[in-house]
Design an enzyme around this catalytic site. Structure first.
Site, PDB file in Angstrom:
ATOM      1  N   PRO A 106      -1.180  -9.783  -4.175  1.00  0.00           N
ATOM      2  CA  PRO A 106       0.051  -9.262  -4.755  1.00  0.00           C
ATOM      3  C   PRO A 106       0.864 -10.328  -5.495  1.00  0.00           C
ATOM      4  O   PRO A 106       1.731 -10.011  -6.303  1.00  0.00           O
ATOM      5  CB  PRO A 106       0.844  -8.744  -3.546  1.00  0.00           C
TER       6      PRO A 106
ATOM      7  N   GLU B 135      -3.027 -10.776   7.160  1.00  0.00           N
ATOM      8  CA  GLU B 135      -1.670 -10.884   6.629  1.00  0.00           C
ATOM      9  C   GLU B 135      -1.541 -11.958   5.566  1.00  0.00           C
ATOM     10  O   GLU B 135      -0.473 -12.176   5.016  1.00  0.00           O
ATOM     11  CB  GLU B 135      -0.663 -11.107   7.767  1.00  0.00           C
TER      12      GLU B 135
ATOM     13  N   ARG C  56     -16.836  -2.006 -18.172  1.00  0.00           N
ATOM     14  CA  ARG C  56     -16.916  -1.065 -19.301  1.00  0.00           C
ATOM     15  C   ARG C  56     -16.665  -1.736 -20.650  1.00  0.00           C
ATOM     16  O   ARG C  56     -16.939  -1.150 -21.693  1.00  0.00           O
ATOM     17  CB  ARG C  56     -16.014   0.157 -19.089  1.00  0.00           C
TER      18      ARG C  56
ATOM     19  N   ASP D 265     -10.060   2.629 -31.418  1.00  0.00           N
ATOM     20  CA  ASP D 265      -9.914   2.062 -32.761  1.00  0.00           C
ATOM     21  C   ASP D 265      -8.551   1.407 -32.950  1.00  0.00           C
ATOM     22  O   ASP D 265      -7.617   1.661 -32.222  1.00  0.00           O
ATOM     23  CB  ASP D 265     -10.183   3.124 -33.833  1.00  0.00           C
TER      24      ASP D 265
HETATM   25  C1  9WO Z   1       0.834  -8.450   4.806  1.00  0.00           C
HETATM   26  C2  9WO Z   1       2.031  -8.614   5.457  1.00  0.00           C
HETATM   27  C3  9WO Z   1       2.498  -8.155   6.659  1.00  0.00           C
HETATM   28  C4  9WO Z   1       3.799  -8.494   7.056  1.00  0.00           C
HETATM   29  C5  9WO Z   1       4.601  -9.267   6.219  1.00  0.00           C
HETATM   30  C6  9WO Z   1       4.098  -9.714   4.992  1.00  0.00           C
HETATM   31  C7  9WO Z   1       2.822  -9.376   4.636  1.00  0.00           C
HETATM   32  N1  9WO Z   1       2.144  -9.675   3.543  1.00  0.00           N
HETATM   33  C8  9WO Z   1       0.933  -9.152   3.665  1.00  0.00           C
HETATM   34  C9  9WO Z   1      -0.039  -9.309   2.642  1.00  0.00           C
HETATM   35  O1  9WO Z   1       0.281  -9.595   1.512  1.00  0.00           O
HETATM   36  N2  9WO Z   1      -1.340  -9.144   3.042  1.00  0.00           N
HETATM   37  C10 9WO Z   1      -2.416  -9.269   2.076  1.00  0.00           C
HETATM   38  C11 9WO Z   1      -3.326  -8.074   2.197  1.00  0.00           C
HETATM   39  C12 9WO Z   1      -3.219 -10.503   2.281  1.00  0.00           C
HETATM   40  C13 9WO Z   1      -4.224 -10.616   1.168  1.00  0.00           C
HETATM   41  C14 9WO Z   1      -5.028  -9.317   0.980  1.00  0.00           C
HETATM   42  N3  9WO Z   1      -4.150  -8.181   1.032  1.00  0.00           N
HETATM   43  C15 9WO Z   1      -3.745  -7.536  -0.085  1.00  0.00           C
HETATM   44  C16 9WO Z   1      -4.148  -7.697  -1.393  1.00  0.00           C
HETATM   45  N4  9WO Z   1      -2.828  -6.591  -0.061  1.00  0.00           N
HETATM   46  N5  9WO Z   1      -2.606  -6.168  -1.300  1.00  0.00           N
HETATM   47  C17 9WO Z   1      -3.384  -6.817  -2.126  1.00  0.00           C
HETATM   48  C18 9WO Z   1      -3.347  -6.630  -3.531  1.00  0.00           C
HETATM   49  C19 9WO Z   1      -4.183  -7.334  -4.372  1.00  0.00           C
HETATM   50  C20 9WO Z   1      -4.105  -7.131  -5.751  1.00  0.00           C
HETATM   51  N6  9WO Z   1      -3.237  -6.242  -6.266  1.00  0.00           N
HETATM   52  C21 9WO Z   1      -2.419  -5.536  -5.465  1.00  0.00           C
HETATM   53  C22 9WO Z   1      -2.441  -5.714  -4.081  1.00  0.00           C
END
Ligand code: 9WO
Length: 256
Positions: A97, A124, A162, A177
């Site tokens: 994220p 996490e 793709r 295009d």
């Molecule tokens: C979990 C969490 C729990 C309590 C407080 C903070 C917290 N942060 C996270 C977190 O970001 N966990 C991630 C789960 C760890 C890496 C993999 N995860 C993930 C990737 N969640 N969402 C994505 C992601 C990747 C790409 N685009 C959008 C979302």
């Protein structure tokens, strides 16, 4: 292109990669996709890949060693300089994220690589040294938290594959295009011409291809103005767009 995906859940990918355009691209050897479980690179007999966070806090963090060693094993299979005509282009992308927001432009950039390695985090978080010293790029597909990087990796893989040469037929790719590039798609209709009293616009039944093309471009433009003005190219509202078919009306704002 070769595409390697490092994940604790390789079995999640098979259904996506065995269907439709992705399945066909793999079958035709236009892309070589391999998933590998980085748990196989864990050091202990319990195959541990996570541990408690230094400094305390809830949740577990992915350890660096299995991820580094899994990536290093992938790189050993295809060392730099094995591309025809010189050094190969490669990126190691962590799906997170905190990454750069994924766009079509990034998809095009990734599609130009010889080798794309995607790393899917879980738990996490991921040890910071993976970001700093292993990944070359961090990508987010949007501002929401998921349980891991697997679904984002599938999204990125589909958008990239793709774009590879030969994957789409010329009919499918011709759609992109330059005239309408960067705009939302115009409204599409198929039969029947009257469905529950909702009629297909007369112009589409007229057979006048020049007028239809003008109407479609006008629709694409007005939709983009009302729904996604942030997408508009600099010159989208230049003089050449003028004309009745392209007039933007207030009702566009109600759509969708
Ligand atoms: C979990 C969490 C729990 C309590 C407080 C903070 C917290 N942060 C996270 C977190 O970001 N966990 C991630 C789960 C760890 C890496 C993999 N995860 C993930 C990737 N969640 N969402 C994505 C992601 C990747 C790409 N685009 C959008 C979302």
């Amino acid at each position: 292109m070769r595409l390697d995906i490092l994940t604790l859940f390789p079995e999640m990918f098979a259904p996506v990669f065995s269907h439709s355009i992705m399945g066909r691209a793999i079958e035709r050897n236009l892309v070589d996709i391999r998933t590998r479980n980085f748990r196989d690179y864990a050091h202990d007999r319990h195959r541990t890949v996570d541990d408690y966070p230094y400094g305390g806090g809830s949740g577990m963090v992915l350890k660096p060693e299995p991820l580094f060693e899994a990536v290093e094993a992938v790189l050993a299979e295809w060392p730099a300089g094995t591309s025809m005509g010189g050094a190969m282009r490669r990126k190691i992308v962590l799906l997170t994220p905190q990454g750069r927001r994924f766009t079509q432009e990034i998809a095009r950039d990734l599609a130009s690589l010889d080798h794309l390695v995607m790393v899917c985090g879980r738990y996490e978080g991921v040890d910071e040294r993976v970001r700093e010293h292993l990944a070359t790029d961090e990508i987010s597909i949007g501002d929401y938290v998921l349980s891991g990087g697997e679904l984002p990796a599938m999204v990125v893989a589909e958008a990239v594959v793709r774009l590879l040469p030969g994957v789409l037929g010329s009919a499918e790719s011709a759609e992109d295009d330059s005239f309408s590039a960067g705009l939302l798609q115009f409204p599409q209709y198929t039969r029947p011409p009257d469905f529950r009293g909702w009629r297909v616009p007369d112009i589409l039944l007229s057979g006048n291809h020049e007028e239809i093309a003008r109407w479609r471009h006008g629709q694409a433009l007005s939709r983009t103005v009302s729904k996604r003005p942030d997408l508009l190219p600099e010159d989208a509202l230049s003089k050449r767009e003028a004309g009745p078919a392209n007039t933007i009306v207030a009702s566009d704002a109600k759509e969708g």
